[in-house]
Motif scaffolding. Structure first.
Motif, PDB file in Angstrom:
ATOM      1  N   ARG A 116       1.293   7.908 -10.712  1.00 24.68           N
ATOM      2  CA  ARG A 116       1.645   7.036 -11.829  1.00 24.68           C
ATOM      3  C   ARG A 116       0.397   6.658 -12.631  1.00 24.68           C
ATOM      4  N   HIS A 117      -0.658   6.262 -11.935  1.00 21.57           N
ATOM      5  CA  HIS A 117      -1.884   5.872 -12.637  1.00 21.57           C
ATOM      6  C   HIS A 117      -2.461   7.037 -13.452  1.00 21.57           C
ATOM      7  N   ALA A 118      -2.342   8.255 -12.917  1.00 22.07           N
ATOM      8  CA  ALA A 118      -2.932   9.420 -13.581  1.00 22.07           C
ATOM      9  C   ALA A 118      -1.979  10.064 -14.584  1.00 22.07           C
ATOM     10  N   GLY A 119      -0.748   9.588 -14.631  1.00 24.07           N
ATOM     11  CA  GLY A 119       0.215  10.153 -15.573  1.00 24.07           C
ATOM     12  C   GLY A 119       0.609  11.580 -15.244  1.00 24.07           C
ATOM     13  N   LEU A 120       0.836  11.873 -13.960  1.00 21.03           N
ATOM     14  CA  LEU A 120       1.154  13.226 -13.505  1.00 21.03           C
ATOM     15  C   LEU A 120       2.583  13.301 -12.970  1.00 21.03           C
ATOM     16  N   ASP A 121       3.134  14.505 -12.974  1.00 21.61           N
ATOM     17  CA  ASP A 121       4.461  14.716 -12.388  1.00 21.61           C
ATOM     18  C   ASP A 121       4.407  15.755 -11.261  1.00 21.61           C
ATOM     19  N   THR A 122       3.289  15.838 -10.576  1.00 18.01           N
ATOM     20  CA  THR A 122       3.088  16.802  -9.498  1.00 18.01           C
ATOM     21  C   THR A 122       4.111  16.580  -8.377  1.00 18.01           C
ATOM     22  N   PRO A 123       4.772  17.638  -7.883  1.00 19.25           N
ATOM     23  CA  PRO A 123       5.717  17.471  -6.771  1.00 19.25           C
ATOM     24  C   PRO A 123       5.009  17.018  -5.497  1.00 19.25           C
ATOM     25  N   GLY A 137      -9.116  14.842 -12.680  1.00 22.21           N
ATOM     26  CA  GLY A 137      -9.293  16.290 -12.815  1.00 22.21           C
ATOM     27  C   GLY A 137      -8.935  17.018 -11.528  1.00 22.21           C
ATOM     28  N   LYS A 138      -9.395  16.502 -10.403  1.00 24.91           N
ATOM     29  CA  LYS A 138      -9.082  17.135  -9.122  1.00 24.91           C
ATOM     30  C   LYS A 138      -7.613  16.962  -8.776  1.00 24.91           C
ATOM     31  N   LEU A 139      -7.063  15.772  -9.048  1.00 25.73           N
ATOM     32  CA  LEU A 139      -5.664  15.530  -8.718  1.00 25.73           C
ATOM     33  C   LEU A 139      -4.738  16.347  -9.608  1.00 25.73           C
ATOM     34  N   ALA A 140      -5.051  16.439 -10.865  1.00 26.59           N
ATOM     35  CA  ALA A 140      -4.211  17.193 -11.801  1.00 26.59           C
ATOM     36  C   ALA A 140      -4.272  18.689 -11.535  1.00 26.59           C
ATOM     37  N   GLY A 141      -5.340  19.147 -10.880  1.00 25.43           N
ATOM     38  CA  GLY A 141      -5.448  20.568 -10.586  1.00 25.43           C
ATOM     39  C   GLY A 141      -4.571  21.034  -9.451  1.00 25.43           C
ATOM     40  N   ALA A 142      -3.928  20.106  -8.744  1.00 27.62           N
ATOM     41  CA  ALA A 142      -3.100  20.477  -7.597  1.00 27.62           C
ATOM     42  C   ALA A 142      -1.712  20.931  -8.039  1.00 27.62           C
ATOM     43  N   ASP A 143      -1.190  21.940  -7.344  1.00 29.30           N
ATOM     44  CA  ASP A 143       0.191  22.375  -7.557  1.00 29.30           C
ATOM     45  C   ASP A 143       1.177  21.486  -6.822  1.00 29.30           C
ATOM     46  N   VAL A 144       0.726  20.857  -5.742  1.00 31.88           N
ATOM     47  CA  VAL A 144       1.598  20.018  -4.925  1.00 31.88           C
ATOM     48  C   VAL A 144       0.736  18.975  -4.218  1.00 31.88           C
ATOM     49  N   ILE A 145       1.302  17.796  -4.023  1.00 29.37           N
ATOM     50  CA  ILE A 145       0.662  16.746  -3.228  1.00 29.37           C
ATOM     51  C   ILE A 145       1.330  16.724  -1.859  1.00 29.37           C
ATOM     52  N   TYR A 146       0.503  16.690  -0.821  1.00 27.97           N
ATOM     53  CA  TYR A 146       0.997  16.635   0.560  1.00 27.97           C
ATOM     54  C   TYR A 146       0.530  15.306   1.143  1.00 27.97           C
ATOM     55  N   ALA A 147       1.464  14.412   1.449  1.00 29.11           N
ATOM     56  CA  ALA A 147       1.127  13.061   1.893  1.00 29.11           C
ATOM     57  C   ALA A 147       1.566  12.870   3.339  1.00 29.11           C
ATOM     58  N   ARG A 148       0.597  12.515   4.177  1.00 33.41           N
ATOM     59  CA  ARG A 148       0.862  12.350   5.601  1.00 33.41           C
ATOM     60  C   ARG A 148       1.012  10.864   5.930  1.00 33.41           C
ATOM     61  N   ASN A 149       2.170  10.489   6.425  1.00 36.47           N
ATOM     62  CA  ASN A 149       2.538   9.126   6.804  1.00 36.47           C
ATOM     63  C   ASN A 149       2.954   8.312   5.574  1.00 36.47           C
ATOM     64  N   LEU A 150       3.714   7.265   5.829  1.00 35.74           N
ATOM     65  CA  LEU A 150       4.341   6.504   4.752  1.00 35.74           C
ATOM     66  C   LEU A 150       3.331   5.809   3.858  1.00 35.74           C
ATOM     67  N   ASP A 151       2.248   5.252   4.441  1.00 34.37           N
ATOM     68  CA  ASP A 151       1.287   4.553   3.597  1.00 34.37           C
ATOM     69  C   ASP A 151       0.626   5.502   2.603  1.00 34.37           C
ATOM     70  N   MET A 152       0.347   6.732   3.047  1.00 33.97           N
ATOM     71  CA  MET A 152      -0.273   7.688   2.135  1.00 33.97           C
ATOM     72  C   MET A 152       0.743   8.265   1.149  1.00 33.97           C
ATOM     73  N   LEU A 153       2.016   8.278   1.506  1.00 30.38           N
ATOM     74  CA  LEU A 153       3.048   8.672   0.551  1.00 30.38           C
ATOM     75  C   LEU A 153       3.100   7.665  -0.587  1.00 30.38           C
ATOM     76  N   ALA A 154       3.070   6.373  -0.253  1.00 30.48           N
ATOM     77  CA  ALA A 154       3.044   5.342  -1.289  1.00 30.48           C
ATOM     78  C   ALA A 154       1.785   5.464  -2.134  1.00 30.48           C
ATOM     79  N   CYS A 155       0.643   5.716  -1.493  1.00 34.79           N
ATOM     80  CA  CYS A 155      -0.614   5.882  -2.220  1.00 34.79           C
ATOM     81  C   CYS A 155      -0.534   7.059  -3.187  1.00 34.79           C
ATOM     82  N   ALA A 156       0.069   8.144  -2.750  1.00 36.51           N
ATOM     83  CA  ALA A 156       0.176   9.341  -3.587  1.00 36.51           C
ATOM     84  C   ALA A 156       1.035   9.078  -4.822  1.00 36.51           C
ATOM     85  N   PHE A 157       2.168   8.412  -4.652  1.00 35.04           N
ATOM     86  CA  PHE A 157       3.028   8.144  -5.805  1.00 35.04           C
ATOM     87  C   PHE A 157       2.368   7.162  -6.772  1.00 35.04           C
ATOM     88  N   LEU A 158       1.636   6.179  -6.237  1.00 34.95           N
ATOM     89  CA  LEU A 158       0.910   5.265  -7.113  1.00 34.95           C
ATOM     90  C   LEU A 158      -0.177   6.010  -7.890  1.00 34.95           C
TER      91      LEU A 158
END
Length: 379
Positions: free
Chosen positions: A101-108, A77-98
């Motif tokens: 995928r798990h949540a079934g979202l297409d957030t930029p 619910g909190k993740l889907a409410g975002a207009d955009v995901i901002y990921a700091r550093n490569l490990d968190m970028l990978a975490c964000a894309f995973l």
């Protein structure tokens, strides 16, 4: 109000908190999805705890990327409410894309590269694998935020040309805090010890060793003052070496912005060199301390041939030294101990620079987020 899901590597990290503060100051809503490396204390934003990681423990951090993605997706619910995901550093970028995928979202997603990690610069199969991962994720983002143009020239353009939209967000102070009035430019008293500071993330063993050598060489003429958080993996023996030198003092963690004026008021010059990833990230970065010190008119000292040196030279506001540093740095300090007027001259140059050289203008981050989203829509 644009809503941001901020994937951060450490909720207690001062730079992460400063970025969140910048978003909030610009009128954006932030929900954190953050890991932690120590107790973060009170947070200024709603935060989903993604678990604990440890400095230097790369296998554990990789595992936590997968576990953190599951935790983030569980808060759909909190993740889907975002207009955009901002990921700091490569490990968190990978975490964000995973998590997406798990949540079934297409957030930029916007990727912020704070540092180019040493693993990404290796010429072997490990380095190639890391660059493949970064490239595969980067080309799916709507924006790349870097803190130094050196990262673009030496890494992203070299390896991923044409596959990103870059925005420069220097490590300036956040716009909404009270930093106090900028100081005047008194001429330091040559009869008093010169005060040299090392402020921020204390992670460079060579810098620490240089400062210890200086303290030994100028025992009655120099005070070395350290503020911040030492990296225990890079500098395993820290306090005992400071305690052995009466003219070195470690003040520990500080609060920003509350403590900044008091720190820089007691410094004549600040050390802005870094060799943790010599030849790569250390050459390309622009550290926080040149902006903090610059606002309070404290000149920096930096090694020549670095992005930091280019910034100092462009503003004519500090001192540059060449290798070998164990000779050139003592020579410079010896000159400044005898004559403090060059310090006053550089401090004056800093005082004449506009505030937005050191403090990010209000609305700057909001504009970058809006441009990233608008260009994504247009594409």
């Amino acid at each position: 109000m644009t809503r941001i899901a901020f994937f951060g590597h450490d909720a207690a990290d001062a730079a992460v908190r400063r970025r969140v503060r910048g978003f909030l100051d610009d009128g954006l809503h932030v929900t954190g999805f953050m890991m932690r490396r120590r107790d973060p204390g009170r947070l200024d934003w709603d935060n989903v705890d993604l678990g604990e990681t440890r400095d230097g423990a790369f296998v554990q951090r990789i595992r936590q990327v997968f576990a953190g993605a599951r935790l983030a997706a569980a808060n759909r619910g909190k993740l889907a409410g975002a207009d955009v995901i901002y990921a700091r550093n490569l490990d968190m970028l990978a975490c964000a894309f995973l998590a997406k995928r798990h949540a079934g979202l297409d957030t930029p997603v916007i990727y912020e590269s704070l540092d180019v990690h040493r693993l990404l610069t290796r010429p072997d199969v490990i380095g190639k694998a890391m660059r493949w991962l970064e490239h595969s994720l980067l080309k799916r983002t709507v924006g790349l935020v870097v803190s130094s143009p050196g990262f673009i020239r030496n890494h992203f353009e070299k390896h991923y040309a044409g596959d990103y939209r870059a925005f420069l967000v220097e490590n300036r102070l956040a716009p909404g805090a009270a930093y106090g009035a900028r100081p005047g430019v008194p001429v330091p008293d040559a009869a008093q010890p010169l005060r040299l500071g090392w402020v921020g993330n204390l992670r460079c063993k060579r810098s620490f060793e240089l400062l210890c050598q200086l303290a030994d060489q100028f025992s009655d003429q120099l005070e070395v003052r350290l503020h911040g958080v030492p990296s225990r993996t890079e500098i395993p023996v820290f306090e005992p070496l400071i305690d052995a030198r009466p003219n070195m003092t470690f003040f520990g963690r500080y609060r920003s912005p509350e403590d900044l004026a008091g720190i820089y008021d007691k410094l004549d010059v600040v050390w802005a060199g870094d060799f943790m990833e010599a030849g790569y990230n250390s050459v390309w970065l622009l550290p926080n301390r040149i902006y903090e010190g610059g606002y309070y008119c404290t000149p920096s000292i930096a090694p020549s041939g670095t992005e930091t040196a280019a910034w100092i030279a462009r503003h004519d506001c500090g001192f540059l030294i060449d290798e070998p540093l164990d000779r050139s740095l003592p020579d410079l300090l010896r000159q400044l101990m005898a004559d403090r007027h060059p310090i006053a001259a550089r401090a004056g140059a800093l005082a004449r620079l506009p505030d937005d050289t050191f403090i990010q203008p209000r609305g700057f981050l909001a504009e970058i987020v809006a441009r990233s989203l608008a260009e994504n829509t247009a594409a």
